[in-house]
Write a protein that holds these residues in place. Sequence first.
Motif, PDB file in Angstrom:
ATOM      1  N   GLY A   1     -12.747  13.805 -27.952  1.00 52.86           N
ATOM      2  CA  GLY A   1     -11.480  14.263 -28.077  1.00 52.86           C
ATOM      3  C   GLY A   1     -11.080  14.528 -26.667  1.00 52.86           C
ATOM      4  N   CYS A   2      -9.775  14.785 -26.494  1.00 47.56           N
ATOM      5  CA  CYS A   2      -9.142  14.698 -25.050  1.00 47.56           C
ATOM      6  C   CYS A   2      -8.563  15.991 -25.201  1.00 47.56           C
ATOM      7  N   THR A   3      -8.742  17.178 -24.189  1.00 47.95           N
ATOM      8  CA  THR A   3      -8.308  18.333 -24.455  1.00 47.95           C
ATOM      9  C   THR A   3      -7.054  18.782 -23.653  1.00 47.95           C
ATOM     10  N   GLN A   4      -6.311  19.734 -23.937  1.00 40.70           N
ATOM     11  CA  GLN A   4      -5.211  20.240 -23.311  1.00 40.70           C
ATOM     12  C   GLN A   4      -5.253  20.692 -21.977  1.00 40.70           C
ATOM     13  N   MET A   5      -4.508  20.608 -20.893  1.00 41.13           N
ATOM     14  CA  MET A   5      -4.656  21.071 -19.734  1.00 41.13           C
ATOM     15  C   MET A   5      -3.315  21.259 -19.128  1.00 41.13           C
ATOM     16  N   ASP A   6      -3.333  22.119 -18.145  1.00 43.68           N
ATOM     17  CA  ASP A   6      -2.009  22.256 -17.249  1.00 43.68           C
ATOM     18  C   ASP A   6      -1.787  20.938 -16.732  1.00 43.68           C
ATOM     19  N   GLU A   7      -0.543  20.498 -16.572  1.00 40.75           N
ATOM     20  CA  GLU A   7      -0.044  19.369 -16.123  1.00 40.75           C
ATOM     21  C   GLU A   7      -0.860  18.857 -14.683  1.00 40.75           C
TER      22      GLU A   7
ATOM     23  N   TYR B   1      10.192  13.351 -15.082  1.00 39.25           N
ATOM     24  CA  TYR B   1       8.829  13.426 -15.889  1.00 39.25           C
ATOM     25  C   TYR B   1       7.796  14.330 -15.197  1.00 39.25           C
ATOM     26  N   PHE B   2       8.255  14.852 -14.074  1.00 37.29           N
ATOM     27  CA  PHE B   2       7.133  16.088 -13.430  1.00 37.29           C
ATOM     28  C   PHE B   2       7.730  17.242 -14.017  1.00 37.29           C
ATOM     29  N   GLY B   3       6.594  18.194 -14.527  1.00 36.69           N
ATOM     30  CA  GLY B   3       7.058  19.461 -14.728  1.00 36.69           C
ATOM     31  C   GLY B   3       7.300  20.497 -13.444  1.00 36.69           C
ATOM     32  N   ASP B   4       7.944  21.638 -13.872  1.00 37.35           N
ATOM     33  CA  ASP B   4       8.280  22.527 -12.765  1.00 37.35           C
ATOM     34  C   ASP B   4       7.146  22.781 -11.852  1.00 37.35           C
ATOM     35  N   GLU B   5       5.826  23.403 -12.120  1.00 38.30           N
ATOM     36  CA  GLU B   5       4.705  23.453 -11.340  1.00 38.30           C
ATOM     37  C   GLU B   5       4.521  22.590 -10.337  1.00 38.30           C
TER      38      GLU B   5
ATOM     39  N   GLU C   1      -0.404  26.410 -19.925  1.00 38.89           N
ATOM     40  CA  GLU C   1       0.913  26.592 -20.228  1.00 38.89           C
ATOM     41  C   GLU C   1       1.777  25.419 -19.764  1.00 38.89           C
ATOM     42  N   ASN C   2       1.440  24.984 -18.545  1.00 33.24           N
ATOM     43  CA  ASN C   2       2.232  23.941 -17.936  1.00 33.24           C
ATOM     44  C   ASN C   2       2.070  22.542 -18.634  1.00 33.24           C
TER      45      ASN C   2
END
Lengths: 493, 477
Positions: free
Chosen positions: A122-128, A350-354, A136-137
Amino acid sequence: MELYRLTAHELARMIRGKEVSARDAIESLLKRKENVDSKIDAYREEGVGSKSVLVDADNVDAAIRRGEDPGPLAGVPIARKANLCVKGKLTTCGSTILFPFRPPYDGTAIERLKEAGAILYGCTQMDEFAMGSSTENCGPCTKNPWDQSRVPGGSSGGSAAAVAADEAIAALGTDTGGSVRQPAAFCGVVGLKPTYGRVSRYGLIAFASSLDQIGPLTKDVEDAALLLSVIGGHDPRDSTSLDIDLPDFREGLDEPITGLRIGVPKEYFVEGLDGEVKGAVRKAIDELVALGAEVVDISLPHTEYAVATYYIIAPAEASSNLARYDGVQYGQRRDSGALLGMYEETRQDYFGDEVKRRIILGTYVLSSGYYDAYYLKAQKVRTLIKNDFDEAFKVCDVIVTPTSPTPAFKIGEKMEDPLQMYLSDIFTISANLAGIPAISIPCGFSGAGLPIGFQIMGRPLDERTVLQAAYAYEKSTTWNERRPDLKWITKSS
Amino acid sequence: MDYEVVIGLEVHVHLKTVSKIFCGCSTKFGAPPNTQVCPVCLGFPGVLPVPNRLAVELAVKTGLMLGCEIAEKSKFDRKNYFYPDLPKAYQISQYDMPIAKNGRVGIAVEGSTKVIGITRAHLEEDAGKLVHYEGANESGVDYNRCGVPLLEIVSEPDMRSAEEAFAYLKTLKAILEYLEVSDCNMEEGSLRCDANISIRRKGETSFGVKTEVKNMNSFKAVRKALTYEAGRQVKVLEGGGEIVQETRLWNPDLEKTIPMRSKEEAHDYRYFPEPDLAPLVLDREWVEEIRASLPESPRDRTERFLAEYGLPEYDASVLTAERGLADFFEECARIHTDAKAVSNWVMGDLLRELNERGLDIGACSLKPGALAELLKLIDEGTISTKIAKEVFVEMFESWKAAPEIIREKGLVQISDESELEKIVDKVISENEKTVGDYRSGKGKALSFLVGQVMRHTRGKANPKIVNKLLSKKLKQE
């Protein structure tokens, strides 16, 4: 007992001893994931692919039947953070700009896990791009298994939550400023950041190259030792990986800690530190003393500059590392009809704010006219911080501190205030700047039932002592045996 | 008003390694696009560079040959900029701690040696190449060249004319070829050169405003471009204008330098130390080993050719400009000891045949021993020098040895006096007027008669004997 509740060393022992099959284990995990992950969101959609993991498990079972050594992690399902390259599997660092990137190669840590018989499932969620302290990012944000209204920490929040909710036996995360240890503390699991250079970074999609390290998130200290022994060691593909023998960290893990000198830095017990966290960490220190350790009051005088230093060096390196996401070779591209427009629109959209915030920050501090005042000065302060540790380790063997100033905070609470978010890594950042090993292990719960972790830092390459101290503490307490009941999931489903 | 030109050159050379500077891909030139690439040189997410030891060794060699100090500790830095041929959007280079610095090169200027300072030489990776398709609305990128090791050699602003810049480049090329560290092929891009150029009034000590000239794709282009640019700057100043600090591109069709659009050069490269690579620390002993193994420098070889072979300065410098040519000469002169004759043939006939075929000495099929054999045949009187020149061309084309060609074509010199006497008699009887001219004192008439004998023998007559016979006969009657 359900197989998904086991630790890696327990499960590997059972599979190797033919008490259970790798197939049973993976099915147990897949079912668990199916039952809880729609609420926790520890995994990214792209990580799901049950068919191939069943085949992998069957291969382990077949090897065992043939009498072959299936490796120390035989059939153990292990999750990986979405910034660790696995050949042919979506690996997007939690960013849309990289979608649908499938690496043509396995990273070194991943390759070593596979060789040890682990099932990467499995591939886990992470901040961008690992930029964040709350997972949350990205979308959707991972929920803390202990309280769904709270964050799991970050950036390896998906890995920490997956382990805490028994959706993974263990997981790999990455730690640039606390991204393994802080979510481990928030989720009540063990998180280890090894010495810089101990684990090869080949295949780790870079955020800040001089700070990034891959580390395990596990249910107990023995698993952290086991995983480090598998993924660590010199790698000719990474010039910064240290050419030093890798011990089996499980050997001597249970040695008594009598006479161990514990440094307690006064700079880490200051205003802003949550009272309950402070109390729990003080108690942990008392427990270590009860186990034979001695407390030494120490000072790490440049601690107050760590966050500022980090937020110059890390974004500087990131601004360069992330420049390759330009729409030319892989991931997303906006076709604007002109070269400059392609760059600008691709990166804008395509990049997020942070991520954009840090690229701008990093570009600024490296710009001509500002380089000396920011980047160069930060490098000098980094040396001072490292010197602080060198001095401290002359009088103590490990340093004990809180992992994070507070337990898990609410989802959305700090999203509008990046500075407050950055301060959540105030106790973990120094270990990255100094390149030293550090572990976070559970040491209690807040009144609201949220896990609290404390941090043990060690000398460069002395993971052994860090693990021994953590192991001794863990054995004398029961914090790591507690699991979130997940009633909020069963109720709502 | 008298102006002085001030020129400094930045030369990029491909180092002759088998694999790229930070990965194992081949560096071979001319492969189909994107066939010599891997995740590392393509800058894929998660990959890391690993330095190529041979590239470092070649850089050290070059640095030593240029009289540089070799840094015990140097480091790599990132040069950040966006361009599609640069997959990581940064180039790994060396900024403030180059591997070599403070060297010098002696160049020949009007019969004496002038020393040009070398500021520094540093290692870096090359970028890929954009491929534009005619009529298409898009471009491709070929990353084969991406990651080929480069050494950038920066000179001091010590050159005072385009000619000196040209001489410096030729000398530098000779050194690099001697060391076998680079192919130095400007057409294939394995040697590239940019120039900084300014002018000032003679006698002034401070520098004028400089321009950077790029896109010079051959040695001749460098000479032309710098001559043009110096002239342009003079005109600007004479006309009361000011030189603008800018980058200008040499346009070989217009034979002019044209300013590059300012947007393209408004770069802040944001150099910072490459965190993926440890500092480059060189073992002193290793550097000394390399120093001990250095070959003779072109300049030393020129001096030796003067002393050892007694060659004129011009011959010695032409022969030693290329290592292969000097090697050819020496091997030939070892067998055929008339060094000046060997030199004449190598600089004249050999170079001409090579140039006509667009070959360099390395690709020459003719071996030094074969030329020595030909020269021996001349000395022995088997063939005349004139015939030898024909044989030489034939040797070049057919790869056959001189004796074989001479035998096949019946080119052996006629030295038999009785045979030649018949022909001489015939020529005298057929050219009464010329004979009369000779006798009335026109010396020139003799060479006409010799030519006639040669014509009758298709050039095979031994000219010495023909001369002797003619002189004797013409006096007798």
